[in-house]
Design an enzyme around this catalytic site. Structure first.
Site, mmCIF file in Angstrom:
data_model
loop_
_atom_site.group_PDB
_atom_site.id
_atom_site.type_symbol
_atom_site.label_atom_id
_atom_site.label_comp_id
_atom_site.label_asym_id
_atom_site.label_seq_id
_atom_site.Cartn_x
_atom_site.Cartn_y
_atom_site.Cartn_z
ATOM 1 N N GLU A 18 -4.933 2.793 6.913
ATOM 2 C CA GLU A 18 -4.782 2.672 5.213
ATOM 3 C C GLU A 18 -5.472 3.932 4.522
ATOM 4 O O GLU A 18 -4.856 4.652 3.773
ATOM 5 C CB GLU A 18 -5.303 1.575 4.742
ATOM 6 N N SER A 30 -10.772 -1.804 3.766
ATOM 7 C CA SER A 30 -10.049 -1.904 4.728
ATOM 8 C C SER A 30 -9.724 -0.532 5.373
ATOM 9 O O SER A 30 -8.984 0.206 4.732
ATOM 10 C CB SER A 30 -8.627 -2.729 4.485
ATOM 11 N N ARG A 65 0.852 -1.213 -0.024
ATOM 12 C CA ARG A 65 0.015 0.085 -0.036
ATOM 13 C C ARG A 65 0.888 1.160 0.074
ATOM 14 O O ARG A 65 0.562 2.156 0.721
ATOM 15 C CB ARG A 65 -0.968 0.012 1.190
HETATM 16 N N1 EPU Z 1 -10.416 -12.204 9.553
HETATM 17 C C1 EPU Z 1 -11.006 -12.435 10.888
HETATM 18 N N2 EPU Z 1 -12.046 -11.731 10.940
HETATM 19 C C2 EPU Z 1 -12.553 -10.871 10.001
HETATM 20 C C3 EPU Z 1 -11.992 -10.615 8.789
HETATM 21 C C4 EPU Z 1 -10.972 -11.535 8.646
HETATM 22 O O1 EPU Z 1 -10.429 -13.242 11.697
HETATM 23 O O2 EPU Z 1 -13.582 -10.199 10.454
HETATM 24 C C5 EPU Z 1 -9.356 -13.143 9.488
HETATM 25 C C6 EPU Z 1 -9.630 -13.907 8.121
HETATM 26 O O3 EPU Z 1 -10.137 -15.425 8.345
HETATM 27 C C7 EPU Z 1 -8.079 -14.353 7.635
HETATM 28 C C8 EPU Z 1 -7.375 -12.896 7.770
HETATM 29 O O4 EPU Z 1 -7.996 -12.346 8.897
HETATM 30 O O5 EPU Z 1 -7.266 -15.195 8.128
HETATM 31 C C9 EPU Z 1 -7.194 -12.029 6.780
HETATM 32 O O6 EPU Z 1 -8.586 -11.814 6.155
HETATM 33 P P1 EPU Z 1 -8.751 -11.470 4.711
HETATM 34 O O7 EPU Z 1 -8.227 -12.325 3.723
HETATM 35 O O8 EPU Z 1 -10.276 -11.011 4.393
HETATM 36 O O9 EPU Z 1 -7.864 -10.198 4.206
HETATM 37 P P2 EPU Z 1 -7.546 -8.867 5.071
HETATM 38 O O10 EPU Z 1 -5.998 -8.949 5.469
HETATM 39 O O11 EPU Z 1 -8.654 -8.501 6.046
HETATM 40 C C10 EPU Z 1 -6.503 -7.843 2.736
HETATM 41 C C11 EPU Z 1 -6.712 -6.484 2.098
HETATM 42 C C12 EPU Z 1 -7.996 -6.207 1.333
HETATM 43 C C13 EPU Z 1 -8.031 -7.414 0.334
HETATM 44 C C14 EPU Z 1 -8.189 -8.587 1.084
HETATM 45 C C15 EPU Z 1 -7.961 -9.918 0.235
HETATM 46 C C16 EPU Z 1 -5.336 -4.848 3.673
HETATM 47 C C17 EPU Z 1 -5.390 -3.732 4.465
HETATM 48 N N3 EPU Z 1 -6.519 -5.234 3.064
HETATM 49 O O12 EPU Z 1 -7.647 -7.580 3.735
HETATM 50 O O13 EPU Z 1 -7.777 -5.137 0.708
HETATM 51 O O14 EPU Z 1 -9.264 -7.159 -0.420
HETATM 52 O O15 EPU Z 1 -6.664 -8.706 1.894
HETATM 53 O O16 EPU Z 1 -6.698 -9.887 -0.401
HETATM 54 O O17 EPU Z 1 -4.269 -5.309 3.276
HETATM 55 C C18 EPU Z 1 -8.392 -2.757 1.003
HETATM 56 O O18 EPU Z 1 -7.408 -2.494 0.891
HETATM 57 O O19 EPU Z 1 -9.276 -1.788 0.900
HETATM 58 C C19 EPU Z 1 -8.848 -4.198 1.009
HETATM 59 C C20 EPU Z 1 -10.247 -4.463 1.057
#
Ligand code: EPU
Length: 336
Positions: free
Chosen positions: A332, A236, A163
């Site tokens: 972010e 996010s 990012r």
């Molecule tokens: N998780 C939880 N609780 C929740 C949501 C997620 O425990 O409420 C756990 C999931 O089970 C998983 C981990 O957290 O093990 C990561 O979750 P997820 O794969 O949904 O991704 P994220 O890290 O929350 C990042 C990006 C997103 C992108 C997704 C998918 C960042 C800040 N966010 O989210 O990007 O869509 O991965 O690749 O890096 C954005 O930047 O606006 C965005 C949506």
């Protein structure tokens, strides 16, 4: 063409749906328009370029000039048997570009389907999802400075990180991204190992295809993330913090089910969503703002929220994560 307005509502220009105004709002259609704007002195400080406002939180009215690009060309610059090279105006909707690539059978952008925003902001922010970052398909980024000079940054010069890019650094405050050149592959190759993509693809028979992968990503996102045209949000809200491996090992002892991603030999990324969720925030509300009930990393405007209310909730979340995990998380989203 150049269009200007005074005392203009930013409600349609921020996906959080915060009701603020800007003293001046200017839209331009071409690089030549932007050059004329800058060199005519019409753009006084402070000024801020925005895309579709999908990563911004307005805390109050903006006392300056907001600039919005409508540069909207897609120019195929070169094509071989294996690759296409295409330059795209900063004002093109990101997902329209992804759809265009998928329709033409070009591989590389499909995992970034349905991310809100425009092409210029995508390159500044290095948007990423489902194992792909936009830097993976960028060849160069063109900017214009306040004197009207253009400069082309090859991808290596963009200092891309998680990012992050050079375009977020202080030395870039005199420049605006005007177009981005991409290289897409014409030969098949997917990134399918992130999260539930493969599971989602089971809804389609046969080998994965570009339209099916795009649709699978769209379905995953629609299932987890609120539609900003219905519920105000900026995706996010926080970045996933990167910690050193010693910190990670000690946390892993206390929380054996903690998800993580290896960054390199010494650093590990911990999902902020997981920590926020563990702190019990999912579905919580504070007046007009809240935490999305399907993704703890997404803060929502339940209707009529002020930017300061979102910021106060974010601060409360940050504190509780620090108390429980001794890890600092950082937005972010950019506060304006
Ligand atoms: N998780 C939880 N609780 C929740 C949501 C997620 O425990 O409420 C756990 C999931 O089970 C998983 C981990 O957290 O093990 C990561 O979750 P997820 O794969 O949904 O991704 P994220 O890290 O929350 C990042 C990006 C997103 C992108 C997704 C998918 C960042 C800040 N966010 O989210 O990007 O869509 O991965 O690749 O890096 C954005 O930047 O606006 C965005 C949506």
């Amino acid at each position: 063409m150049i269009q200007e307005c005074n005392n203009y509502s930013l409600l349609p220009h921020n996906t959080f749906g915060i009701d603020v105004k800007t003293a001046h709002f200017i839209e331009y259609d071409t690089e030549e328009d932007l050059r004329r704007l800058f060199t005519s002195g019409k753009v006084a400080r402070p000024w801020l370029p925005i895309g579709s406002g999908s990563n911004l939180l307005f805390l109050k009215d903006y006392e300056g000039t907001i600039l919005h690009s409508r540069i909207n060309y897609l120019k195929l610059t070169d094509e071989t048997k294996e690759k296409v090279h295409i330059c795209v105006g900063s004002g093109v909707e990101w997902d329209d570009f992804v759809a265009y690539c998928v329709q033409h059978g070009w591989y590389g952008a499909e995992n970034l389907s349905l991310i809100p925003g425009e092409v210029g902001a995508a390159a500044v922010q290095n948007i990423g999802a489902y194992g792909v970052e936009v830097k993976d398909i960028i060849e160069s980024v063109t900017t214009m400075d306040v004197q009207g000079n253009e400069q082309v940054y090859a991808v290596e010069a963009c200092h891309y990180g998680y990012r992050h890019s050079i375009f977020k650094e202080i030395e870039m405050q005199n420049k605006i991204v005007t177009s981005v050149c991409f290289c897409l592959r014409k030969t098949e190759g997917f990134t399918l190992n992130y999260g539930t993509i493969r599971e989602e693809l089971k809804n389609y028979s046969g080998e994965p295809t570009l339209p099916n992968v795009r649709q699978a990503i769209i379905d995953i996102r629609k299932n987890k993330l609120p539609d900003p045209s219905v519920v105000g949000n900026a995706g996010s809200f926080f970045m996933n913090p990167v910690v050193d491996r010693t910190k990670y090992e000690s946390l892993k002892n206390d929380y054996p089910d903690m998800p993580y991603y290896n960054v390199d030999e010494t650093r590990v990324k911990i999902p902020a969503a997981w920590m926020i969720d563990r702190c019990g925030w999912k579905g919580q509300t504070r007046g007009a703002v809240g935490v999305h009930d399907k993704q703890a990393l997404v803060l929502i405007n339940k209707g009529g929220a002020k930017g300061s209310e979102v910021a106060a909730l974010a601060e409360e979340i940050k504190l509780s994560v620090f108390q429980q995990f001794k890890i600092d998380i950082f937005p972010e989203v950019k506060f304006v």
